[in-house]
Design a protein around this motif. Structure first.
Motif, PDB file in Angstrom:
ATOM      1  N   TYR A 146     -28.870 -43.584   7.772  1.00 59.87           N
ATOM      2  CA  TYR A 146     -30.115 -42.851   7.545  1.00 59.87           C
ATOM      3  C   TYR A 146     -31.345 -43.728   7.744  1.00 59.87           C
ATOM      4  CZ  TYR A 146     -33.719 -40.115   5.198  1.00 59.87           C
ATOM      5  OH  TYR A 146     -34.867 -39.433   4.917  1.00 59.87           O
ATOM      6  N   GLN A 147     -31.322 -44.948   7.223  1.00 62.04           N
ATOM      7  CA  GLN A 147     -32.511 -45.800   7.235  1.00 62.04           C
ATOM      8  C   GLN A 147     -32.922 -46.187   8.647  1.00 62.04           C
ATOM      9  OE1 GLN A 147     -34.233 -46.531   4.512  1.00 62.04           O
ATOM     10  NE2 GLN A 147     -35.756 -47.850   5.469  1.00 62.04           N
ATOM     11  N   THR A 148     -31.968 -46.530   9.487  1.00 62.11           N
ATOM     12  CA  THR A 148     -32.274 -46.991  10.845  1.00 62.11           C
ATOM     13  C   THR A 148     -32.195 -45.880  11.882  1.00 62.11           C
ATOM     14  OG1 THR A 148     -29.974 -47.586  11.315  1.00 62.11           O
ATOM     15  CG2 THR A 148     -31.357 -49.266  10.278  1.00 62.11           C
ATOM     16  N   GLY A 149     -31.492 -44.794  11.553  1.00 58.23           N
ATOM     17  CA  GLY A 149     -31.282 -43.724  12.518  1.00 58.23           C
ATOM     18  C   GLY A 149     -30.142 -43.981  13.480  1.00 58.23           C
ATOM     19  N   ASP A 150     -29.497 -45.133  13.376  1.00 56.24           N
ATOM     20  CA  ASP A 150     -28.443 -45.484  14.319  1.00 56.24           C
ATOM     21  C   ASP A 150     -27.161 -44.694  14.037  1.00 56.24           C
ATOM     22  OD1 ASP A 150     -29.952 -47.387  15.685  1.00 56.24           O
ATOM     23  OD2 ASP A 150     -29.381 -48.996  14.301  1.00 56.24           O
ATOM     24  N   LEU A 151     -26.554 -44.196  15.096  1.00 54.35           N
ATOM     25  CA  LEU A 151     -25.199 -43.661  15.065  1.00 54.35           C
ATOM     26  C   LEU A 151     -24.354 -44.592  15.912  1.00 54.35           C
ATOM     27  CD1 LEU A 151     -23.023 -41.562  14.471  1.00 54.35           C
ATOM     28  CD2 LEU A 151     -23.888 -40.216  16.404  1.00 54.35           C
ATOM     29  N   MET A 152     -23.406 -45.278  15.274  1.00 49.51           N
ATOM     30  CA  MET A 152     -22.650 -46.336  15.944  1.00 49.51           C
ATOM     31  C   MET A 152     -21.156 -46.044  15.942  1.00 49.51           C
ATOM     32  SD  MET A 152     -24.583 -49.811  14.707  1.00 49.51           S
ATOM     33  CE  MET A 152     -26.138 -50.286  15.471  1.00 49.51           C
ATOM     34  N   LEU A 153     -20.494 -46.501  16.996  1.00 43.97           N
ATOM     35  CA  LEU A 153     -19.045 -46.428  17.093  1.00 43.97           C
ATOM     36  C   LEU A 153     -18.474 -47.765  16.654  1.00 43.97           C
ATOM     37  CD1 LEU A 153     -18.617 -44.575  20.509  1.00 43.97           C
ATOM     38  CD2 LEU A 153     -18.267 -43.636  18.212  1.00 43.97           C
ATOM     39  N   VAL A 154     -17.749 -47.760  15.552  1.00 42.15           N
ATOM     40  CA  VAL A 154     -17.244 -48.987  14.942  1.00 42.15           C
ATOM     41  C   VAL A 154     -15.732 -49.071  15.134  1.00 42.15           C
ATOM     42  CG1 VAL A 154     -17.030 -50.270  12.774  1.00 42.15           C
ATOM     43  CG2 VAL A 154     -19.117 -48.958  13.257  1.00 42.15           C
ATOM     44  N   ASP A 155     -15.271 -50.221  15.600  1.00 43.50           N
ATOM     45  CA  ASP A 155     -13.845 -50.470  15.759  1.00 43.50           C
ATOM     46  C   ASP A 155     -13.270 -50.832  14.381  1.00 43.50           C
ATOM     47  OD1 ASP A 155     -11.299 -51.437  16.254  1.00 43.50           O
ATOM     48  OD2 ASP A 155     -11.892 -52.721  17.920  1.00 43.50           O
ATOM     49  N   PRO A 156     -12.365 -50.037  13.811  1.00 53.18           N
ATOM     50  CA  PRO A 156     -11.866 -50.340  12.462  1.00 53.18           C
ATOM     51  C   PRO A 156     -11.076 -51.635  12.390  1.00 53.18           C
ATOM     52  CG  PRO A 156     -10.594 -48.566  13.456  1.00 53.18           C
ATOM     53  CD  PRO A 156     -11.761 -48.817  14.364  1.00 53.18           C
ATOM     54  N   ASP A 157     -10.563 -52.106  13.518  1.00 54.83           N
ATOM     55  CA  ASP A 157      -9.823 -53.368  13.529  1.00 54.83           C
ATOM     56  C   ASP A 157     -10.734 -54.574  13.720  1.00 54.83           C
ATOM     57  OD1 ASP A 157      -7.308 -52.102  13.229  1.00 54.83           O
ATOM     58  OD2 ASP A 157      -7.303 -51.614  15.369  1.00 54.83           O
ATOM     59  N   ASP A 158     -11.957 -54.350  14.169  1.00 54.90           N
ATOM     60  CA  ASP A 158     -12.956 -55.414  14.352  1.00 54.90           C
ATOM     61  C   ASP A 158     -14.326 -54.821  14.068  1.00 54.90           C
ATOM     62  OD1 ASP A 158     -14.222 -57.781  15.004  1.00 54.90           O
ATOM     63  OD2 ASP A 158     -14.145 -57.428  17.179  1.00 54.90           O
ATOM     64  N   PRO A 159     -14.619 -54.547  12.791  1.00 53.62           N
ATOM     65  CA  PRO A 159     -15.776 -53.718  12.459  1.00 53.62           C
ATOM     66  C   PRO A 159     -17.144 -54.361  12.641  1.00 53.62           C
ATOM     67  CG  PRO A 159     -14.675 -54.458  10.469  1.00 53.62           C
ATOM     68  CD  PRO A 159     -13.807 -54.879  11.606  1.00 53.62           C
ATOM     69  N   GLN A 160     -17.226 -55.678  12.878  1.00 55.74           N
ATOM     70  CA  GLN A 160     -18.504 -56.311  13.221  1.00 55.74           C
ATOM     71  C   GLN A 160     -19.620 -55.955  12.239  1.00 55.74           C
ATOM     72  OE1 GLN A 160     -19.186 -58.435  16.058  1.00 55.74           O
ATOM     73  NE2 GLN A 160     -16.947 -58.513  16.077  1.00 55.74           N
ATOM     74  N   GLY A 161     -19.327 -56.056  10.955  1.00 58.26           N
ATOM     75  CA  GLY A 161     -20.357 -55.742   9.966  1.00 58.26           C
ATOM     76  C   GLY A 161     -20.825 -54.308  10.015  1.00 58.26           C
ATOM     77  N   GLY A 162     -19.915 -53.388  10.373  1.00 55.97           N
ATOM     78  CA  GLY A 162     -20.261 -51.970  10.408  1.00 55.97           C
ATOM     79  C   GLY A 162     -21.108 -51.576  11.601  1.00 55.97           C
ATOM     80  N   THR A 163     -21.027 -52.330  12.682  1.00 54.74           N
ATOM     81  CA  THR A 163     -21.808 -52.025  13.873  1.00 54.74           C
ATOM     82  C   THR A 163     -20.894 -51.871  15.083  1.00 54.74           C
ATOM     83  OG1 THR A 163     -22.165 -54.340  14.497  1.00 54.74           O
ATOM     84  CG2 THR A 163     -23.761 -53.338  12.991  1.00 54.74           C
ATOM     85  N   GLY A 164     -21.485 -51.415  16.172  1.00 52.86           N
ATOM     86  CA  GLY A 164     -20.773 -51.236  17.427  1.00 52.86           C
ATOM     87  C   GLY A 164     -21.704 -50.574  18.417  1.00 52.86           C
ATOM     88  N   PRO A 165     -21.186 -50.078  19.525  1.00 52.23           N
ATOM     89  CA  PRO A 165     -22.039 -49.392  20.504  1.00 52.23           C
ATOM     90  C   PRO A 165     -22.818 -48.250  19.862  1.00 52.23           C
ATOM     91  CG  PRO A 165     -19.859 -49.794  21.418  1.00 52.23           C
ATOM     92  CD  PRO A 165     -19.782 -50.164  19.973  1.00 52.23           C
ATOM     93  N   ARG A 166     -24.119 -48.173  20.181  1.00 48.52           N
ATOM     94  CA  ARG A 166     -24.982 -47.158  19.574  1.00 48.52           C
ATOM     95  C   ARG A 166     -24.987 -45.885  20.406  1.00 48.52           C
ATOM     96  NH1 ARG A 166     -30.903 -49.078  18.373  1.00 48.52           N
ATOM     97  NH2 ARG A 166     -30.916 -49.218  20.656  1.00 48.52           N
ATOM     98  N   VAL A 167     -24.659 -44.774  19.749  1.00 47.14           N
ATOM     99  CA  VAL A 167     -24.616 -43.471  20.404  1.00 47.14           C
ATOM    100  C   VAL A 167     -25.979 -42.792  20.355  1.00 47.14           C
ATOM    101  CG1 VAL A 167     -23.591 -41.157  20.261  1.00 47.14           C
ATOM    102  CG2 VAL A 167     -22.167 -43.189  19.915  1.00 47.14           C
ATOM    103  N   ALA A 168     -26.719 -42.980  19.248  1.00 44.95           N
ATOM    104  CA  ALA A 168     -28.026 -42.332  19.069  1.00 44.95           C
ATOM    105  C   ALA A 168     -28.860 -43.156  18.118  1.00 44.95           C
ATOM    106  CB  ALA A 168     -27.856 -40.911  18.545  1.00 44.95           C
ATOM    107  N   ASP A 169     -30.184 -42.940  18.145  1.00 42.81           N
ATOM    108  CA  ASP A 169     -31.086 -43.659  17.247  1.00 42.81           C
ATOM    109  C   ASP A 169     -31.861 -42.710  16.340  1.00 42.81           C
ATOM    110  OD1 ASP A 169     -32.898 -42.479  18.971  1.00 42.81           O
ATOM    111  OD2 ASP A 169     -33.721 -44.367  19.741  1.00 42.81           O
TER     112      ASP A 169
END
Length: 307
Positions: free
Chosen positions: A255-278
């Protein structure tokens, strides 16, 4: 509450002090339609999208390809006076019934149920008294071929009283299992505000847990046996929606950033990944075949993440 299965209390994991560089995912917009403050999203087996609006209580269906909509029902006894009140969650039973969670005028979190026609709602569960924040209220259903297909789970925040979270006789800071008769028992405990949650529809609930003050936000994998922190981060994003995609990735709306991200559950990268929308604000749901539906401030948008 009645007793029930409970996983071990959540234990804090290490916070990710750095945020990886954001890379935009290739997406194609399929449709969009008006839906102010659409906190509740669900998908019927035929692919029809169900949408619930937090402030109006309106529930409607939508064709995710044509954006054609049809009103189903309106929750009229709704308390929208608080920041985190109103219509909060939607889920479906294996028979096609609709479950809706919301804050009622008497100041409690409740769940109502209806059949697929959405004509007559009956009370499924009377929950705890709400607080100004940290209420939770999102729904998920577990099932699959080897499990009860009507295992209903609701996430409840600490209700601004975290000292009650360890107690098994309270709803504070828990995922609760709601039975057919309206009884509730702890399914997992140790959360701050598990508002963003999504089911793999078999035996796992994924939770992006909000946090108070300077505590880290967390991503957790939760089953009836255990709750595991797989990632945490110290930058405030306010996770507001989570969906398990058809290929097993996690779509997380912040909600705060508006980011919708695809997160790899096996390598979650701090809850980030490719951004689908902002511009994601209130929630996200997987439609299958690479498609996601997410809610902005005033619309629901359908995108194809296969490009």
């Amino acid at each position: 509450m009645v007793g029930g299965c409970a996983s071990d209390s959540v234990k804090a994991g290490p916070a990710n002090e750095t945020t990886p560089e954001v890379v935009d995912a290739p997406v194609t917009e399929v449709a969009r339609f008006s839906a102010p403050s659409a906190t509740a999203l669900a998908v019927r087996p035929d692919g029809t999208l169900l949408v619930g609006e937090r402030l109006t209580g309106r529930i409607f269906s939508a064709d995710p390809d044509s954006a054609t909509t049809s009103n189903l029902a309106t929750v009229k006894d709704l308390d929208t006076g608080m920041t985190q009140g109103g219509l909060l969650g939607l889920a479906l039973t294996s028979e096609g019934g609709i479950l809706v969670s919301y804050t009622s005028p008497d100041g409690h979190i409740v769940i109502d149920q209806t059949d697929a026609s959405a004509r007559n709602f009956t009370r499924r569960w009377d929950g705890p008294k709400t607080a100004e924040r940290a209420n939770g209220g999102r729904l998920a259903v577990l099932g699959g071929d080897t499990h009860d297909q009507n295992t209903l789970i609701i996430g409840i925040g600490d209700l601004l009283d975290p000292a009650k979270t360890p107690r098994p006789d309270t709803a504070n800071g828990k995922l609760l299992r709601i039975d057919e008769e309206g009884g509730a028992g702890p399914w997992a405990s140790g959360f701050n505000n598990p508002f963003a949650l999504g089911s793999d529809e078999t035996n796992t609930i994924w939770v992006a847990d909000n946090s108070p003050g300077e505590q880290p936000e967390r991503l957790l994998r939760v089953t009836a046996a255990r709750a595991e922190v797989v990632a945490s981060w110290v930058d405030t994003r306010v996770p507001s929606g989570l969906a398990v995609t058809d290929d097993g990735a996690l779509a997380i709306c912040y909600y705060q950033t508006g980011d919708l991200m695809l997160v790899d559950p096996d390598d979650p990268q701090g809850g980030t990944g490719p951004r689908v929308a902002d511009d994601c604000r209130y929630g996200v749901v997987s439609l299958g075949d690479g498609r996601l539906a997410y809610s902005t401030e005033r619309e629901v948008v359908v995108v194809d993440t296969d490009g």
